[in-house]
Design an enzyme around this catalytic site. Structure first.
Site, PDB file in Angstrom:
ATOM      1  N   GLU A   1      -5.693 -10.670  -2.436  1.00 30.81           N
ATOM      2  CA  GLU A   1      -6.508 -10.460  -0.748  1.00 30.81           C
ATOM      3  C   GLU A   1      -8.222 -10.483  -1.303  1.00 30.81           C
ATOM      4  O   GLU A   1      -8.908  -9.685  -0.939  1.00 30.81           O
ATOM      5  CB  GLU A   1      -6.191  -9.215  -0.339  1.00 30.81           C
ATOM      6  CG  GLU A   1      -4.877  -9.196   0.404  1.00 30.81           C
ATOM      7  CD  GLU A   1      -4.485  -8.075   1.068  1.00 30.81           C
ATOM      8  OE1 GLU A   1      -5.325  -7.313   1.554  1.00 30.81           O
ATOM      9  OE2 GLU A   1      -3.359  -7.665   1.059  1.00 30.81           O
TER      10      GLU A   1
ATOM     11  N   GLU B   1       1.019  -1.279   0.090  1.00 30.21           N
ATOM     12  CA  GLU B   1       0.024  -0.022  -0.097  1.00 30.21           C
ATOM     13  C   GLU B   1       0.717   1.500  -0.096  1.00 30.21           C
ATOM     14  O   GLU B   1       0.521   2.168   0.603  1.00 30.21           O
ATOM     15  CB  GLU B   1      -0.992   0.088   1.042  1.00 30.21           C
ATOM     16  CG  GLU B   1      -1.714  -1.180   1.096  1.00 30.21           C
ATOM     17  CD  GLU B   1      -2.975  -1.317   2.091  1.00 30.21           C
ATOM     18  OE1 GLU B   1      -2.991  -0.557   3.133  1.00 30.21           O
ATOM     19  OE2 GLU B   1      -3.854  -2.163   2.181  1.00 30.21           O
TER      20      GLU B   1
END
Length: 329
Positions: A263, A157
């Site tokens: 994910e 991220e």
């Protein structure tokens, strides 16, 4: 008068009693991991941890249906190095040992991330200090599990939605070089592990964040930064699955040896959305596999949206069956 009633009841129930083991065998035979491997991919995996593996039917379902595990929380910085130089590997060790005993691949998650970061790290203001802390953390984790983990999410991220780099303690104190340094450190610690940069909202080819990570990865790789893959988290809202069909080829165009769906969960768990994501991976040669972010809905980080492939009773949902049918074609 009682006996015939019992007999009749037994006769009525007998087909259902007999069906149960057959149904279980059918589900086990329809492992999405086995099916996706038959289509040329490396795994179909799932996120889990010790607290899941020791409750409900999580372990049995993972043993039967999935081929790879990602630790949901046990390898994050707050779990592994809560205070400087004091490492706690209890949860991570449990996961790795379970995976090895059960023949599952492992994805390490995650080494450098702004979230779930202890305050002792986020409060560092000296560049050399933070660089050494980051390198030591990466080296310690990767050395402990060297040869046991197929791939690592090295940097997680790192991008804002507009495509700029996220303002984190690592960027603010070390500068943009923190990303090359992290990957170079990781490569030295375990040369055989696949090294990923991982992010969310990479689900539309026209989205600035998607385009930015492709461009930056091209630049980093051209400069010799050892990035082996881009991980697309793929936390989707309902209806977003179709966008992945175009977004994943764009991510692959960065030229990394691999891309992966890392994910996956979908609000509402629409079979169409899930099948679109599976087909996106099937259509991209460098896509090695898909990981869903949990087994059953109640354990999801977004449980209220019922986004996973199994319900609260650990029964496969329509999306699971749709994936099976898609992979069997």
């Amino acid at each position: 008068m009682v006996r015939p009633t019992i007999l009749l009841t037994s006769l009525l129930l007998a087909p259902f009693a007999a069906a149960s083991p057959i149904l279980e065998e059918r589900q086990a035979a329809q492992s999405v991991d086995q099916l996706i491997k038959a289509r040329g991919k490396v795994y179909f995996g799932v996120a889990t941890d010790q607290n899941r593996l020791t409750t409900g039917k999580n372990a049995a379902i993972i043993q039967a249906d999935f081929g790879q595990v990602t630790p949901e929380n046990s390898m994050k910085w707050d779990a592994t190095e809560p205070s400087q130089g004091n490492f706690n590997f209890a949860g991570a060790d449990y996961l790795v040992n379970w995976a090895q005993q059960n023949g599952k691949l492992i994805r390490g998650h995650t080494l450098v991330w702004h979230s779930q970061l202890p305050s002792w790290v986020s409060s560092i203001t000296d560049k050399n200090t933070l660089t050494n802390v980051m390198k030591n953390h990466i080296t310690t984790l990767m050395t402990r599990y060297k040869g046991k983990i197929r791939a690592w999410d090295v940097v997680n991220e790192a991008f804002n939605e507009d495509g700029s780099l996220r303002q984190t303690v690592f960027l603010n104190v070390i500068g943009e070089d923190y990303i090359p340094i992290a990957f170079q450190t990781a490569r030295a610690a375990d040369p055989n592990a696949k090294l990923y940069i991982n992010d969310y909202n990479l689900d539309s080819a026209s989205y600035p964040k998607t385009q930015a990570i492709v461009n930056r990865v091209k630049q980093w790789r051209a400069a010799g930064v050892p990035i082996d893959g881009i991980g697309s988290q793929t936390h989707l809202s309902a209806g977003q699955g179709a966008g992945v069909l175009q977004a994943l080829p764009l991510l692959a165009s960065a030229g990394t040896p691999e891309v992966a769906i890392t994910e996956l969960d979908v609000a509402g768990a629409s079979p169409t959305d899930y099948v679109n994501v599976v087909n996106a991976c099937l259509n991209v040669q460098s896509c090695v596999g898909i990981t869903v972010w949990g087994v059953a809905d109640p354990d999801s980080w977004r449980a209220s949206t019922t986004p996973l492939l199994f319900d609260g009773n650990f029964n496969p949902k329509p999306a699971y069956n749709a994936i099976v049918q898609d992979l069997q074609q």
